[in-house]
Design a protein around this motif. Structure first.
Motif, mmCIF file in Angstrom:
data_model
loop_
_atom_site.group_PDB
_atom_site.id
_atom_site.type_symbol
_atom_site.label_atom_id
_atom_site.label_comp_id
_atom_site.label_asym_id
_atom_site.label_seq_id
_atom_site.Cartn_x
_atom_site.Cartn_y
_atom_site.Cartn_z
ATOM 1 N N CYS A 46 49.637 43.937 52.445
ATOM 2 C CA CYS A 46 49.114 45.261 52.321
ATOM 3 C C CYS A 46 47.992 45.659 53.119
ATOM 4 O O CYS A 46 46.893 44.719 53.070
ATOM 5 C CB CYS A 46 49.261 45.942 50.794
ATOM 6 N N ALA A 47 47.796 46.784 53.151
ATOM 7 C CA ALA A 47 46.321 47.010 53.910
ATOM 8 C C ALA A 47 45.329 47.542 52.632
ATOM 9 O O ALA A 47 44.277 48.062 53.091
ATOM 10 C CB ALA A 47 46.478 47.918 54.931
ATOM 11 N N GLU A 48 46.013 47.998 51.845
ATOM 12 C CA GLU A 48 45.304 48.296 50.415
ATOM 13 C C GLU A 48 44.744 49.681 50.363
ATOM 14 O O GLU A 48 43.777 49.867 49.552
ATOM 15 C CB GLU A 48 44.367 47.196 50.216
ATOM 16 N N TRP A 65 38.816 47.125 40.954
ATOM 17 C CA TRP A 65 40.024 47.051 41.639
ATOM 18 C C TRP A 65 39.678 47.583 42.849
ATOM 19 O O TRP A 65 40.521 47.615 43.879
ATOM 20 C CB TRP A 65 40.927 48.197 41.053
ATOM 21 N N ILE A 66 38.485 48.190 43.185
ATOM 22 C CA ILE A 66 38.276 48.818 44.483
ATOM 23 C C ILE A 66 37.331 48.006 45.194
ATOM 24 O O ILE A 66 36.156 47.591 44.881
ATOM 25 C CB ILE A 66 37.510 50.198 44.151
ATOM 26 N N ARG A 100 43.963 44.152 46.150
ATOM 27 C CA ARG A 100 45.416 44.293 45.389
ATOM 28 C C ARG A 100 45.457 43.037 44.540
ATOM 29 O O ARG A 100 46.388 43.090 43.627
ATOM 30 C CB ARG A 100 46.602 44.620 46.253
ATOM 31 N N LYS A 101 44.801 41.842 45.026
ATOM 32 C CA LYS A 101 45.196 40.609 44.149
ATOM 33 C C LYS A 101 44.411 41.091 42.642
ATOM 34 O O LYS A 101 45.201 40.651 41.785
ATOM 35 C CB LYS A 101 44.192 39.470 44.719
ATOM 36 N N ILE A 102 43.414 41.995 42.705
ATOM 37 C CA ILE A 102 43.181 42.179 41.230
ATOM 38 C C ILE A 102 43.812 43.472 40.896
ATOM 39 O O ILE A 102 44.500 43.481 39.527
ATOM 40 C CB ILE A 102 41.642 42.688 41.334
ATOM 41 N N PHE A 103 44.085 44.386 41.481
ATOM 42 C CA PHE A 103 44.816 45.538 41.097
ATOM 43 C C PHE A 103 46.123 45.326 40.581
ATOM 44 O O PHE A 103 46.560 45.827 39.450
ATOM 45 C CB PHE A 103 45.007 46.510 42.078
ATOM 46 N N ASP A 104 47.203 44.426 41.346
ATOM 47 C CA ASP A 104 48.415 44.229 40.955
ATOM 48 C C ASP A 104 48.263 43.415 39.746
ATOM 49 O O ASP A 104 49.289 43.685 38.691
ATOM 50 C CB ASP A 104 49.240 43.394 42.109
ATOM 51 N N ARG A 105 47.380 42.580 39.286
ATOM 52 C CA ARG A 105 47.551 41.904 38.140
ATOM 53 C C ARG A 105 46.879 42.722 37.028
ATOM 54 O O ARG A 105 47.538 42.512 35.786
ATOM 55 C CB ARG A 105 46.511 40.651 38.250
ATOM 56 N N ALA A 106 45.917 43.636 37.457
ATOM 57 C CA ALA A 106 45.497 44.539 36.259
ATOM 58 C C ALA A 106 46.572 45.390 35.571
ATOM 59 O O ALA A 106 46.853 45.483 34.578
ATOM 60 C CB ALA A 106 44.353 45.391 36.932
ATOM 61 N N LEU A 107 47.389 45.661 36.812
ATOM 62 C CA LEU A 107 48.736 46.664 36.264
ATOM 63 C C LEU A 107 49.656 45.755 35.468
ATOM 64 O O LEU A 107 50.261 46.039 34.536
ATOM 65 C CB LEU A 107 49.321 47.162 37.414
ATOM 66 N N ALA A 108 49.917 44.614 35.805
ATOM 67 C CA ALA A 108 50.627 43.639 34.923
ATOM 68 C C ALA A 108 50.274 43.283 33.834
ATOM 69 O O ALA A 108 50.826 43.278 32.645
ATOM 70 C CB ALA A 108 51.170 42.414 35.881
ATOM 71 N N ARG A 109 49.026 43.260 33.668
ATOM 72 C CA ARG A 109 48.270 42.948 32.240
ATOM 73 C C ARG A 109 48.445 44.440 31.265
ATOM 74 O O ARG A 109 48.684 44.055 30.134
ATOM 75 C CB ARG A 109 46.695 42.623 32.711
ATOM 76 N N MET A 110 48.517 45.357 32.187
ATOM 77 C CA MET A 110 48.593 46.722 31.144
ATOM 78 C C MET A 110 49.911 46.824 30.779
ATOM 79 O O MET A 110 50.223 47.161 29.504
ATOM 80 C CB MET A 110 48.452 47.787 32.176
ATOM 81 N N ALA A 111 50.948 46.322 31.573
ATOM 82 C CA ALA A 111 52.412 46.198 30.909
ATOM 83 C C ALA A 111 52.363 45.362 29.804
ATOM 84 O O ALA A 111 53.034 45.577 28.917
ATOM 85 C CB ALA A 111 53.098 45.896 32.104
#
Ligand SMILES: Cc1cc2nc3c(=O)[nH]c(=O)nc-3n(C[C@H](O)[C@H](O)[C@H](O)COP(=O)(O)OP(=O)(O)OC[C@H]3O[C@@H](n4cnc5c(N)ncnc54)[C@H](O)[C@@H]3O)c2cc1C
Ligand code: SF4
Ligand code: SF4
Lengths: 392, 77
Positions: A46-48, A65-66, A100-111
């Protein structure tokens, strides 16, 4: 009644899958989220770039995330004409450049925090319907087992198989996939307040080149091309561009990927099954951006999963309300942008130059995308006449 | 379920051979999987597996691959 291991099994822990898992788990469902990679979010494909609005709508944004915030986009035509757009106007992909390496993991953590079970290095290898449910075959570090659920959400990205297992043919035609290569480059000079796009066959046949800042001297520099428009492949086009423009840069990461640019599919549901994100071919056919729609689709699918469980109805007919939700939200934009993309594919570089010149004098702080298109159509009626119904 | 392939292995354009992936070039991005309509390939974590029984040598994957990692090599027929 038969026994189920879960209410819903979600295949793929990208933004679409994690958002669906978070939403369904928050609604009280028993959720299993599986991801075949050993690390969620890596390697990045991804270009993020994502808009501020979409993130703000769904999350309390965390700084980590940013990677970089930008104020707008600069578009370059083949002859170097520039157009500057504000982030608001440029749409879904401009505003933030994520990590995204951080963002995708943060989302999975929220789940997970919402109660979803998560399994990584776990692949769904097939799926079959049983009485009023689905049985998903899984492979986890060499071990094979199966899990039963009432619903399956296919969030398995560009390579999606879940749809095919359920009878939705999501094969992407060779003229409808952007073949992409991207480098994370460092030690290069650019205006870091903007994302940058280069259009035209000169740069990227059937696609474009992008530069998305990740910091002052570091950026994702990438390309997407249509395989039907060039035989050379994206990498050689990108290498040529970089040699001309950023020879001083160092490449510290290589990314490859395919973006489906099919436009909206007829339906993203089958009995017991919903598809979200790239699996549902929800990426924007004009920009290739898919994060925002994956998040939205995941949210809608999670909501509909809850309604289906409450109604104890997992039929295609019931799940169509998910189709309605995504179509009402971004279906029309997908349709419109597919038409624009097709139109652009027919343009030679001269035409692109001419169109860009015709609007280069406008104050784009003040004007909406629709207004801009209307002006462009008015100034170039012969070229763009067939687009008028989309904007007037 | 899947209709007869348009190009068979022994079909019109005399394609013989097999698909090979150069693992040194492959970035395991799965673009090749998305375009295969014969369900003949799968990305197993970082490894693209080709089911030669199903593969029709249609070359869609060869053209979609961003890394130009896929080739058809001749085999003894
Ligand atoms: C080079 C490139 C640049 C891009 N740039 C942008 C951009 O700037 N902005 C933007 O908005 N979008 C961009 N996109 C598109 C964006 O990356 C996708 O639209 C987005 O990631 C889609 O999210 P998703 O959750 O649907 O799928 P993904 O993020 O692809 O997640 C799918 C997940 O499912 C997993 N999976 C697949 N099969 C299985 C299985 N059988 N079992 C278990 N797990 C499985 C995969 O490993 C993967 O982790 C870009 C894409 C590419 C290739
Ligand atoms: S498209 Fe090419 S680089 Fe991507 S997984 Fe397939 S062979 Fe590897
Ligand atoms: S050549 Fe065609 S059938 Fe064979 S793996 Fe590639 S896309 Fe699939």
């Amino acid at each position: 009644m038969q026994d189920y291991d879960y209410d819903v099994i979600i295949v793929g822990a990208g933004p679409g899958g994690s958002m669906a898992a978070k939403t369904a788990a928050e609604a009280g469902l028993d959720v299993l989220l599986i991801e075949k990679r050993q690390e969620i979010g890596a390697p990045v494909r991804c270009a993020e770039g994502v808009s501020r609005e979409v993130l703000e709508e769904f999350f309390e944004i965390e700084k980590s995330w940013i990677a970089k915030e930008v104020v707008g986009a600069i578009i370059y035509s083949p002859d170097g004409t520039q157009i500057k757009m504000t982030a608001k106007m440029a749409g879904n992909e401009v505003g933030f450049v994520l990590e995204r390496k951080i963002f995708d993991r943060a989302l999975a953590r929220m789940a997970a925090r919402a109660g979803a079970d998560v399994l990584v290095k776990t692949t769904a290898t097939s799926m079959k319907r049983s009485e009023n449910g689905v049985e998903v075959e899984l492979r986890r570090m060499g071990e094979r087992f199966s899990m039963k659920s009432k619903l399956v959400i296919g969030a398995d990205g560009v390579e999606s198989r879940v749809g095919k297992w359920a009878g939705i043919d999501t094969t992407v035609k060779i003229g409808e996939i952007e073949s992409c290569v991207q480098y994370l480059m460092t030690g290069i000079e650019f205006d870091a307040d903007y994302t940058h796009f280069w259009l035209g066959n000169r740069y990227a046949p059937g696609g474009y080149i992008w530069l998305f800042p990740k910091g002052e001297n570091t950026a994702n520099v990438g390309i997407g091309v249509l395989p039907t428009k060039t035989k050379k492949g994206p990498k050689s086009h990108l290498d040529k561009f970089i040699e001309e423009r950023y020879p001083e840069g160092e490449i510290i990461e290589v990314v490859a990927g395919g973006v489906p640019v099919t436009g909206p599919i007829e339906t993203a549901v089958a009995d017991n099954v919903m598809l979200v994100g790239d699996a549902a071919r929800h990426a924007d056919p004009m920009t290739g951006g898919g994060i925002a729609n994956a998040i939205k689709g995941g949210y809608f699918a999670g909501k509909v999963a809850k309604e289906a469980i409450d109604a104890n109805d997992f039929s295609k007919e019931f799940l169509r309300r998910y189709d309605e939700m995504w179509k009402n939200d971004f279906g029309e934009t997908l349709r419109r942008n597919k038409i624009i993309q097709k139109k652009m594919l027919k343009m030679d570089d001269e035409t692109i130059n001419k169109l860009m010149k015709s609007i280069s004098g406008y104050d784009l702080e003040q004007i909406s995308f629709r207004r801009l298109m209307i002006e462009m159509i008015k100034k170039n009626p012969r070229l763009l006449w067939d687009l008028r119904d989309l904007f007037f | 379920m899947i209709a007869l392939p348009e190009q068979k292995k022994d079909g019109k354009n005399n394609e013989t051979g097999k698909i090979v992936i150069d693992r040194y070039k492959c970035a395991y991005c799965a673009a090749c999987i998305a375009v295969c309509k014969y369900d003949a390939n799968v990305l197993i974590e970082t490894f693209v597996y080709i089911d030669e029984e199903k593969c029709t040598l249609c070359k869609a994957c060869v053209r979609a691959c961003p890394m130009q990692a896929i080739e058809i090599i001749e085999t003894e027929s």
